[in-house]
Design a protein around this motif. Structure first.
Motif, PDB file in Angstrom:
ATOM      1  N   ILE A  89       1.062  -1.100   0.054  1.00 53.61           N
ATOM      2  CA  ILE A  89       0.069   0.011  -0.100  1.00 53.61           C
ATOM      3  C   ILE A  89       0.862   1.259  -0.068  1.00 53.61           C
ATOM      4  O   ILE A  89       0.536   2.359  -0.814  1.00 53.61           O
ATOM      5  CB  ILE A  89      -1.101  -0.065   1.149  1.00 53.61           C
ATOM      6  CG1 ILE A  89      -1.936  -1.067   1.089  1.00 53.61           C
ATOM      7  CG2 ILE A  89      -1.459   1.383   1.395  1.00 53.61           C
ATOM      8  CD1 ILE A  89      -2.796  -1.496   2.266  1.00 53.61           C
ATOM      9  N   TYR A  90       1.714   1.145   0.817  1.00 47.37           N
ATOM     10  CA  TYR A  90       2.804   2.336   0.669  1.00 47.37           C
ATOM     11  C   TYR A  90       3.620   2.540  -0.319  1.00 47.37           C
ATOM     12  O   TYR A  90       3.747   3.565  -1.073  1.00 47.37           O
ATOM     13  CB  TYR A  90       3.918   2.227   2.233  1.00 47.37           C
ATOM     14  CG  TYR A  90       4.848   3.359   2.016  1.00 47.37           C
ATOM     15  CD1 TYR A  90       4.881   4.135   3.272  1.00 47.37           C
ATOM     16  CD2 TYR A  90       6.001   3.083   1.434  1.00 47.37           C
ATOM     17  CE1 TYR A  90       5.640   5.129   3.318  1.00 47.37           C
ATOM     18  CE2 TYR A  90       7.110   3.933   1.594  1.00 47.37           C
ATOM     19  CZ  TYR A  90       6.879   5.009   2.498  1.00 47.37           C
ATOM     20  OH  TYR A  90       7.916   6.056   2.822  1.00 47.37           O
ATOM     21  N   PHE A  94       2.847   6.199  -3.172  1.00 50.32           N
ATOM     22  CA  PHE A  94       3.953   7.057  -3.411  1.00 50.32           C
ATOM     23  C   PHE A  94       4.353   6.717  -4.794  1.00 50.32           C
ATOM     24  O   PHE A  94       4.659   7.832  -5.627  1.00 50.32           O
ATOM     25  CB  PHE A  94       5.141   6.831  -2.512  1.00 50.32           C
ATOM     26  CG  PHE A  94       4.503   7.577  -1.081  1.00 50.32           C
ATOM     27  CD1 PHE A  94       4.595   8.696  -0.880  1.00 50.32           C
ATOM     28  CD2 PHE A  94       4.475   6.658  -0.012  1.00 50.32           C
ATOM     29  CE1 PHE A  94       4.417   9.329   0.246  1.00 50.32           C
ATOM     30  CE2 PHE A  94       4.259   7.222   1.073  1.00 50.32           C
ATOM     31  CZ  PHE A  94       4.241   8.521   1.607  1.00 50.32           C
ATOM     32  N   GLU A  95       4.042   5.749  -5.766  1.00 48.46           N
ATOM     33  CA  GLU A  95       4.574   5.677  -6.874  1.00 48.46           C
ATOM     34  C   GLU A  95       3.505   6.144  -7.736  1.00 48.46           C
ATOM     35  O   GLU A  95       3.639   6.838  -8.840  1.00 48.46           O
ATOM     36  CB  GLU A  95       4.598   4.082  -7.476  1.00 48.46           C
ATOM     37  CG  GLU A  95       6.037   3.554  -7.038  1.00 48.46           C
ATOM     38  CD  GLU A  95       6.326   2.258  -7.736  1.00 48.46           C
ATOM     39  OE1 GLU A  95       5.524   1.567  -8.661  1.00 48.46           O
ATOM     40  OE2 GLU A  95       7.504   1.860  -7.672  1.00 48.46           O
ATOM     41  N   ASP A 148       0.826  -1.790 -14.724  1.00 52.59           N
ATOM     42  CA  ASP A 148       1.679  -0.649 -14.072  1.00 52.59           C
ATOM     43  C   ASP A 148       1.416  -0.578 -12.424  1.00 52.59           C
ATOM     44  O   ASP A 148       1.239   0.394 -11.976  1.00 52.59           O
ATOM     45  CB  ASP A 148       1.537   0.568 -14.641  1.00 52.59           C
ATOM     46  CG  ASP A 148       2.632   1.534 -14.198  1.00 52.59           C
ATOM     47  OD1 ASP A 148       3.764   1.152 -13.688  1.00 52.59           O
ATOM     48  OD2 ASP A 148       2.463   2.868 -14.332  1.00 52.59           O
ATOM     49  N   ILE A 149       1.018  -1.588 -11.831  1.00 45.31           N
ATOM     50  CA  ILE A 149       0.820  -1.925 -10.207  1.00 45.31           C
ATOM     51  C   ILE A 149       1.640  -2.850  -9.700  1.00 45.31           C
ATOM     52  O   ILE A 149       1.652  -3.965 -10.573  1.00 45.31           O
ATOM     53  CB  ILE A 149      -0.618  -1.781 -10.149  1.00 45.31           C
ATOM     54  CG1 ILE A 149      -0.910  -1.567  -8.398  1.00 45.31           C
ATOM     55  CG2 ILE A 149      -1.211  -3.101 -10.592  1.00 45.31           C
ATOM     56  CD1 ILE A 149      -2.265  -1.581  -8.349  1.00 45.31           C
ATOM     57  N   LYS A 150       2.142  -2.779  -8.674  1.00 45.80           N
ATOM     58  CA  LYS A 150       2.654  -3.883  -7.846  1.00 45.80           C
ATOM     59  C   LYS A 150       1.728  -4.509  -7.045  1.00 45.80           C
ATOM     60  O   LYS A 150       1.424  -3.857  -5.887  1.00 45.80           O
ATOM     61  CB  LYS A 150       3.903  -3.310  -7.185  1.00 45.80           C
ATOM     62  CG  LYS A 150       5.170  -2.755  -8.115  1.00 45.80           C
ATOM     63  CD  LYS A 150       6.498  -2.295  -7.435  1.00 45.80           C
ATOM     64  CE  LYS A 150       7.467  -1.918  -8.609  1.00 45.80           C
ATOM     65  NZ  LYS A 150       7.172  -0.762  -9.311  1.00 45.80           N
ATOM     66  N   PRO A 154       6.342  -8.541  -6.361  1.00 41.76           N
ATOM     67  CA  PRO A 154       7.484  -8.389  -5.298  1.00 41.76           C
ATOM     68  C   PRO A 154       7.923  -9.958  -4.872  1.00 41.76           C
ATOM     69  O   PRO A 154       8.766 -10.272  -4.657  1.00 41.76           O
ATOM     70  CB  PRO A 154       7.088  -7.366  -4.382  1.00 41.76           C
ATOM     71  CG  PRO A 154       6.124  -6.506  -4.789  1.00 41.76           C
ATOM     72  CD  PRO A 154       5.357  -7.254  -5.946  1.00 41.76           C
ATOM     73  N   ILE A 155       6.488 -10.538  -4.285  1.00 37.37           N
ATOM     74  CA  ILE A 155       6.773 -11.840  -4.014  1.00 37.37           C
ATOM     75  C   ILE A 155       7.240 -12.871  -4.988  1.00 37.37           C
ATOM     76  O   ILE A 155       7.962 -13.827  -5.077  1.00 37.37           O
ATOM     77  CB  ILE A 155       5.710 -12.222  -3.103  1.00 37.37           C
ATOM     78  CG1 ILE A 155       6.004 -13.455  -2.422  1.00 37.37           C
ATOM     79  CG2 ILE A 155       4.335 -12.572  -3.969  1.00 37.37           C
ATOM     80  CD1 ILE A 155       4.945 -14.336  -1.242  1.00 37.37           C
ATOM     81  N   MET A 156       6.724 -12.690  -6.101  1.00 39.77           N
ATOM     82  CA  MET A 156       6.964 -13.393  -7.470  1.00 39.77           C
ATOM     83  C   MET A 156       8.189 -13.134  -7.867  1.00 39.77           C
ATOM     84  O   MET A 156       8.907 -14.313  -8.228  1.00 39.77           O
ATOM     85  CB  MET A 156       5.814 -12.986  -8.615  1.00 39.77           C
ATOM     86  CG  MET A 156       4.598 -13.503  -8.242  1.00 39.77           C
ATOM     87  SD  MET A 156       4.305 -15.107  -7.812  1.00 39.77           S
ATOM     88  CE  MET A 156       2.389 -15.028  -7.191  1.00 39.77           C
ATOM     89  N   ILE A 157       8.849 -12.130  -8.018  1.00 35.36           N
ATOM     90  CA  ILE A 157      10.123 -11.857  -8.224  1.00 35.36           C
ATOM     91  C   ILE A 157      11.318 -12.813  -7.168  1.00 35.36           C
ATOM     92  O   ILE A 157      12.276 -13.359  -7.790  1.00 35.36           O
ATOM     93  CB  ILE A 157      10.721 -10.451  -8.092  1.00 35.36           C
ATOM     94  CG1 ILE A 157      10.047  -9.758  -9.215  1.00 35.36           C
ATOM     95  CG2 ILE A 157      12.070 -10.207  -8.191  1.00 35.36           C
ATOM     96  CD1 ILE A 157      10.146  -8.226  -9.217  1.00 35.36           C
ATOM     97  N   SER A 158      11.061 -12.837  -5.750  1.00 33.90           N
ATOM     98  CA  SER A 158      11.557 -13.650  -5.144  1.00 33.90           C
ATOM     99  C   SER A 158      11.496 -15.268  -5.535  1.00 33.90           C
ATOM    100  O   SER A 158      12.418 -15.826  -5.568  1.00 33.90           O
ATOM    101  CB  SER A 158      11.063 -13.547  -3.679  1.00 33.90           C
ATOM    102  OG  SER A 158      11.089 -12.313  -3.091  1.00 33.90           O
ATOM    103  N   ILE A 159      10.331 -15.756  -5.895  1.00 34.07           N
ATOM    104  CA  ILE A 159      10.145 -17.005  -6.308  1.00 34.07           C
ATOM    105  C   ILE A 159      11.035 -17.165  -7.828  1.00 34.07           C
ATOM    106  O   ILE A 159      11.585 -18.183  -7.820  1.00 34.07           O
ATOM    107  CB  ILE A 159       8.537 -17.070  -6.792  1.00 34.07           C
ATOM    108  CG1 ILE A 159       7.885 -17.267  -5.588  1.00 34.07           C
ATOM    109  CG2 ILE A 159       8.481 -18.556  -7.444  1.00 34.07           C
ATOM    110  CD1 ILE A 159       6.437 -17.271  -5.821  1.00 34.07           C
TER     111      ILE A 159
END
Length: 233
Positions: A89-90, A94-95, A148-150, A154-159
């Motif tokens: 959310i944060y 801000f993005e 264009d939204i996260k 982020p967790i998928m990049i970790s995978i």
């Protein structure tokens, strides 16, 4: 860097910006003074350094998060998921507000770190289902890029990162002769900028210069490990 500055040596070291740079970078706040006088057109000397503050905060966060969400906490996974979405959310707020630099600060970057933590705490299941998880991760990151939204990227990049690390055996001995990756990461930016400032890419074969630059970066990374990092550890 004084050697590639447009200022004479005496003017360079009498400029207060040099000492501002040293001070703010020594406490991991590179964004407060990212440039040196006359170096690279007064642009950022090392664009990679902004991540060091985030990295240090992650290291500090590890014991705190483990105390809150450690082995004996039956709500650990749920707690981390909630923290993940609060971080998102944060980050997205801000993005969307056009403040990307602020979105990358904590707690915005924390969602990437939590992704790795969740996989670590459920590592056996990750290994068991890593192929299907990898496919889902690739598709999800692609969808997030389109809109264009996260959200889950982020967790998928970790995978994706951990899938690569644990799926190719030839990578298992990557650190056999030392961990050069950190030095390469820290030093690559200013070395590339020095090559560009000296006109090596523009005045000579850019492909040849690119290869030479790459070997210089790797060489500095190796030297950094053996002469400093390894000894410090």
């Amino acid at each position: 860097m004084s050697l590639v500055s447009t200022l004479p040596i005496s003017e360079y070291f009498s400029n207060p910006q040099v000492y501002k740079y040293l001070f703010w970078n020594s406490i991991f706040l590179n964004f407060k003074a990212p440039w040196l006088p006359g170096v690279f057109g007064n642009q950022a000397v090392n664009g990679a350094l902004w991540t060091l503050k985030i990295e240090m905060c992650f290291y500090i966060a590890v014991p705190l998060m483990f105390l809150l969400f450690g082995k004996n906490n039956k709500y650990r996974t749920l707690s981390l998921i909630v923290l993940y979405f609060l971080s998102l959310i944060y980050l997205n707020y801000f993005e969307m507000a056009g403040k990307a630099a602020l979105s990358r600060q904590l707690p915005g970057s924390l969602c990437y770190f939590i992704g790795g933590m969740l996989i670590y705490f459920h590592f056996d299941k990750f290994i068991q289902h890593k192929n299907i998880l990898f496919i889902i991760a690739i598709v999800t990151v692609w969808i997030d890029l389109i809109f264009d939204i996260k959200l889950f990227s982020p967790i998928m990049i970790s995978i994706i990162v951990l899938y690569i690390a644990y799926s190719f055996k030839f990578l298992n001995n990557f650190g056999k002769y030392g961990d050069f990756t950190y030095g390469i990461y820290i030093f690559h930016f200013p070395i590339i900028r020095v090559f560009a400032t000296l006109g090596l890419f523009a005045n000579y074969n850019p492909y040849l210069m690119g290869i030479i630059c790459m070997f210089v970066v790797i060489g500095v990374g190796i030297a950094s490990w053996h002469l400093y990092e390894k000894r410090f550890l």
